[in-house]
Design an enzyme around this catalytic site. Structure first.
Site, PDB file in Angstrom:
ATOM      1  N   ARG A 102       0.724  -1.158   0.029  1.00  0.00           N
ATOM      2  CA  ARG A 102      -0.057   0.072   0.136  1.00  0.00           C
ATOM      3  C   ARG A 102       0.749   1.224  -0.077  1.00  0.00           C
ATOM      4  NH1 ARG A 102      -3.873  -0.674   5.055  1.00  0.00           N
ATOM      5  NH2 ARG A 102      -1.907  -1.823   5.914  1.00  0.00           N
TER       6      ARG A 102
ATOM      7  N   ASN B 133      -6.619  -2.476   1.802  1.00  0.00           N
ATOM      8  CA  ASN B 133      -6.563  -3.848   1.904  1.00  0.00           C
ATOM      9  C   ASN B 133      -8.152  -4.294   1.840  1.00  0.00           C
ATOM     10  OD1 ASN B 133      -3.996  -4.540   1.843  1.00  0.00           O
ATOM     11  ND2 ASN B 133      -3.764  -4.252   3.959  1.00  0.00           N
TER      12      ASN B 133
END
Length: 771
Positions: free
Chosen positions: A7, A25
C-alpha cells in the site's frame, strides 16, 4: 501482497504519476481506485509488477471500470482503512513472516539509531506477519502487537506516506514495543541485560530456550560437544541432525559448501534451513551436530533477536525446535516453562505473543534446483494456485508423519504449516487448533474432506469423524505425484514416480516404489518395486537390520538369482540368536509380516547390509547414512533387473542388487563404492520401469514425488536418466516432496474429481469404494 509494504508503494507510485484515488486492503488483497491520464494509468499498471517491493508477489492483476454512480476520487491519493467481506467471498490471504530487511539490519547495528540493538526492529517490508495476526484485514489492532501503543515518534512514522514504516503494523521501538526478559533459576533480567545473560549462558556451554518468530527454539554452542550432548539428552533426540544458526553468509561459507542456489535460499526473506555439504573445519560445528551424514542444515537469522544472538555469540549455534521429540513446537510462555525446563538452563523470552505456530522451513538443493522438505515459517500459509478450480471448498487432511493440511477454495490452496507426527496427542491437538484458526482467518469453510486411504492414520480417523458433506479417500502415492503435477500446473496425463517409505495401496497392501500412469482424477499402476516382508511390522521400520533379513529371506520370487545362502547366513548372525530365530520364523510362516513394495525400506535394508545403520531413532536415518556414504563416487551400477511379474506389472527385482552388496562386503569392497553403486542401480531400474510404461503408452512427462526424493543423488540420477530418454521431468520445489505435500495432492485430486463430476465427465478415480 499484504504485509510487504504494498500500500505505501502504491501511494508513492500513484503520487509520482499525479494520479488521484485511494488504495486499501480488502480481504488480504490490495484494491486501488485511481483516475488520471490514460498514459499514467497504463504506467501504474505496468509498474505494479516491475517496481513491486522485494517480498511482494503480484499473482493476479484485475482491471475494471468504475461502478456506475460510484463517486470518483477527489484530488490527491490516500491510503484508506482496510475492509473485510467486500471482495465477493474471495479467500483472505495471510502475509508470511519475513526476515529483517537490509535497512532494518543497518539500524540494528547503528549506535546512532534509536533502534540500535532493538530485538524487534521491523518495517513495512519485513518482520513477523502470519505468526502475530489474530484476524484480518491485517491492521495493528488485529495483531498481537495491539497491546503496545505507539509512542509519538513511531506513530509519526506509521502515519507518514514517505516513511518506510508507513502502515508497518508490527512497528515499535525500545520506548513502546516488546521487551526481552531472561530467567534462569532465581535470576531475572530485562532488555539488553537479558540478551547479555543469554550470551553468557551459551558461552558457558549451556542450553537456552529462545522465543523465536513462530515458536520457542533451543540453542547451544555448536562447537561444544558437551552442550550438544546435553541438548540431545534433554530433547530425547539421540541421532537426528540439528540445524546450525550463523550470523551471515560469510560465516555459513566457512562451515559449509554453498552453491549459488543454496546461498540464494539462505538469504531469501523466508530464511529457511538449507541442507548443504559440511566443511571440515576446526572451528566449526562438532560432528555430533549432524551424525551419520555429511550434510548440515544451515540457517541465517530469521529475526533481529537471532541476529543479535548469532553476532554476539561469535560462533555457530545449534538452533532447533523448542519441543521434546514428537511434540509440537511450544508457543506459549507458561507451556515453555513446563515443557522445556528439563532441557533448557535458561529462558530468553519477550512479551509479544505468538498467535500461529510456525516451525522453521527446510529446503535442500538437488540437480541445481531447490526442493522443499518442510514448508513452514516464511512460506506458509502463503497460497498456491491449483490448475483446476474446486466447485466446493475442500480440506486435505494430510498423512501421519511430517503432517500438513490444505484448505482449498476455488483454485486457491492454503497449505498450512508443518505440524509433525500425529501419533502424539499434543500434535493432534495442535493440528485441530490450526485447522480451526486458519479456516477462520482465510474464510475457507470446507464442505468436502479429502483424506488418505490408510485406516490407521490419525488424520484419516479425524477426517471420518469430521462433519462434511462429502469425503474423498485419495491413495497415498497418487497424492504424492498429483501434488507435483498440480504445483507445476499440469492437468494432462503424466507418468508418476512415487518413491517413499510406506503408503496404503488400493489393493490393501503396502506400497512405496510405484510407477503410476495418472492424471489429477485417477491413476493405474504400471510398475513397482519387488515386495518383501516387514518382520514385526512397525518393528522392521525401526530396525533396518530386520528389514534386510526380510529382503534376504523372504523377497518376492521374481525368477532371478537369490543372494548367496552362505552370505545370508553369515549376515543373520548379526542379530542375537533368539531374535534371529524369531525373525526367520515370522518370515517363513508369514506371521506379522506385511509385505511392501517400498523404495524407502529397500534403502534401509541396503544401509544395514553395509553396516551403516542397524536401528533408527528417526525416519530416514538409514537412507541419509547411505546417501552420505555414497558421496559423489561414480563406480557404475550394481546388478539390477526389471521383469514382468505375474500381476502383469513391470517390477524391479532388488535381489541381485542386495546380493551384490553382500558379496562386495565379503570381498572388502569399500562401502562408499557399494553405496554409490546401489544408488545408481536403483536409479537405472526406476528409469527402466518408466521406459517400459512409456513404451506401452504412458505419457512422456514424469512427476516425481515421495520422501526418497529428498535424496539429492537419487533425484539427480533419476532425473538425468529420464531426461536422456526424452521425458520432461517435474519435481516439487515449493510443495514438500515428502508426506508434507500429501494434503496438497489430496486437495488437487478432490478439486479435479469434483470439477469433472460437475461437467458430467467420466473419471477413473483413486477413491475407495463407498467413499
Amino acid at each position: 501482497m499484504q504485509g510487504v509494504g504494498f500500500r505505501p508503494f502504491v501511494h508513492r507510485l500513484a503520487t509520482s504519476l499525479g494520479l488521484d484515488g485511494w488504495v486499501r486492503n480488502v480481504d488480504g488483497r490490495v484494491v486501488v481506485t485511481a483516475t488520471g491520464r490514460p498514459e499514467d494509468l497504463t504506467a501504474l499498471l505496468t509498474r505494479f509488477r516491475q517496481d513491486a517491493p522485494g517480498p511482494a508477489v503480484v499473482g493476479r492483476l484485475t482491471v475494471s471500470a468504475p461502478v456506475p454512480g460510484e463517486p470518483l476520487p477527489e484530488a490527491g491519493f490516500v491510503v484508506l482503512p482496510s475492509e473485510r467481506g467486500a471482495a465477493g467471498g474471495a479467500v483472505r490471504e495471510l502475509p508470511v513472516d519475513t526476515a529483517p530487511c537490509a535497512a532494518c539490519l543497518r539500524e540494528l547495528s547503528d549506535p546512532a539509531d534509536r533502534r540500535y540493538r532493538y530485538p524487534f526492529v521491523n518495517c513495512a517490508a519485513c518482520g513477523p506477519r502470519a505468526t502475530v495476526i489474530t484476524d484480518l484485514p491485517y491492521d495493528r489492532e488485529r495483531t498481537t502487537m495491539a497491546p503496545f501503543r505507539l509512542c509519538a515518534r513511531c506513530a509519526a512514522e506509521y502515519a507518514d506516506p514517505a516513511d518506510r514504516r508507513f502502515h508497518a503494523e508490527p512497528t515499535a521501538c525500545p520506548r513502546c514495543g516488546p521487551r526481552l526478559r531472561w530467567r534462569s533459576g532465581t535470576t531475572t533480567d530485562t532488555g539488553e541485560a537479558a540478551l547479555a545473560a543469554a550470551i553468557r549462558s551459551l558461552t558457558r556451554g549451556e542450553v537456552i530456550a529462545v522465543k523465536g518468530v513462530g515458536g520457542y527454539q533451543l540453542l547451544c554452542d555448536a562447537t561444544e560437544p558437551s552442550a550438544v550432548a546435553a541438548l540431545r539428552r534433554g530433547k530425547r533426540r539421540p541421532d537426528k541432525p540439528f540445524a546450525v544458526l550463523v550470523a551471515d553468509l560469510a560465516a555459513a561459507a566457512r562451515i559449509a559448501e554453498l552453491t549459488p542456489v543454496a546461498s540464494g535460499r539462505l538469504v531469501s526473506p523466508a530464511r529457511p534451513i538449507v541442507l548443504v555439504p559440511a566443511r571440515a573445519t576446526a572451528s566449526g560445528p562438532v560432528p555430533e551436530v549432524h551424525p551419520g551424514t555429511e550434510r548440515i542444515g544451515i540457517m541465517l537469522p530469521a529475526g533481529p533477536l537471532h541476529q543479535l544472538l548469532a553476532q554476539d555469540a561469535g560462533r555457530p549455534l545449534v538452533c532447533t525446535s523448542g519441543n521434546v521429540a514428537g511434540e509440537p513446537i511450544v508457543i506459549d510462555d507458561a507451556q515453555a516453562a513446563a515443557c522445556l525446563s528439563g532441557v533448557a538452563d535458561g529462558f530468553l523470552a519477550h512479551d509479544r505473543a505468538i498467535h500461529l505456530r510456525a516451525d522453521d522451513s527446510v529446503v535442500t538443493v538437488a540437480a541445481g534446483r531447490p526442493i522443499t522438505i518442510r514448508r513452514a515459517r516464511g512460506y506458509a500459509p502463503a497460497p498456491r494456485r491449483l490448475p483446476v478450480s474446486a466447485p466446493s471448498p475442500v480440506l486435505g487432511a494430510g498423512a501421519q508423519l511430517k503432517h500438513t493440511f490444505t484448505l482449498l477454495s476455488g483454485d486457491t490452496a492454503v497449505l498450512g504449516p508443518h505440524t509433525g507426527d500425529l501419533a502424539d496427542a499434543r500434535t493432534m491437538d495442535a493440528f485441530e487448533t490450526s485447522v480451526t484458526e486458519l479456516s477462520r482467518l482465510t474464510g475457507i469453510v470446507p464442505r468436502v474432506v479429502a483424506h488418505d486411504l490408510h485406516p490407521g492414520y490419525a488424520s484419516t480417523g479425524w477426517a471420518l469423524r469430521r462433519d462434511a458433506a462429502r469425503r474423498i479417500a485419495v491413495q497415498h502415492h497418487h497424492a504424492h505425484v498429483a501434488a507435483c503435477a498440480a504445483e507445476h500446473g499440469w492437468t494432462s496425463a503424466f507418468t508418476g514416480v512415487a518413491l517413499d517409505g510406506l503408503g496404503f495401496g488400493d489393493d490393501g497392501t503396502l506400497w512405496g516404489g510405484e510407477i503410476l500412469v495418472a492424471d489429477l482424477t485417477g491413476y493405474r499402476r504400471a510398475g513397482r518395486f519387488g515386495t518383501a516382508p516387514l518382520p514385526g511390522g512397525e518393528a522392521a521400520v525401526r530396525s533396518p537390520l530386520r528389514m534386510a533379513l526380510g529382503y534376504l529371506l523372504g523377497a518376492e520370487a521374481l525368477g532371478g538369482p537369490a543372494p548367496d545362502p552362505a552370505l545370508v547366513a553369515a549376515f543373520t548372525t548379526r542379530l542375537p540368536g533368539d531374535e534371529a530365530a524369531a525373525v526367520r520364523a515370522m518370515i517363513e510362516r508369514g506371521v506379522n509380516c506385511p509385505r511392501a513394495s517400498s523404495a524407502g525400506r529397500l534403502f534401509d535394508a541396503a544401509a544395514a547390509v553395509l553396516g551403516l545403520c542397524d536401528t533408527v531413532s528417526f525416519e530416514g536415518q538409514a537412507a541419509m547414512a547411505l546417501e552420505s556414504a555414497a558421496g559423489s563416487l561414480d563406480p557404475g551400477p550394481l546388478p539390477w533387473r526389471v521383469v514382468r511379474a505375474a500381476d502383469g506389472l513391470w517390477v524391479y527385482d532388488p535381489a541381485p542388487t542386495l546380493g551384490a552388496l553382500l558379496e562386495g562386503m565379503a570381498d572388502r569392497t569399500p562401502v562408499s563404492r557399494l553405496a554409490a553403486g546401489f544408488h545408481t542401480a536403483v536409479a537405472r531400474a526406476v528409469c527402466a520401469l518408466v521406459a517400459h510404461a512409456v513404451g506401452e503408452g504412458a505419457p512422456p512427462v514424469a512427476c516425481l514425488g515421495g520422501g526418497c526424493f529428498q535424496n539429492a543423488r537419487l533425484v539427480s540420477e533419476i532425473g538425468d536418466g529420464l531426461r536422456a530418454a526424452g521425458l520432461r521431468v517435474l519435481i516439487g520445489e515449493h510443495v514438500p516432496v515428502n508426506d508434507g505435500g500429501i494434503s496438497f495432492g489430496q486437495a488437487a485430486v478432490a478439486a479435479a474429481l469434483l470439477a469433472a463430476e460437475q461437467k458430467g465427465e467420466a473419471v477413473c478415480a483413486s477413491v475407495s469404494p463407498g467413499a
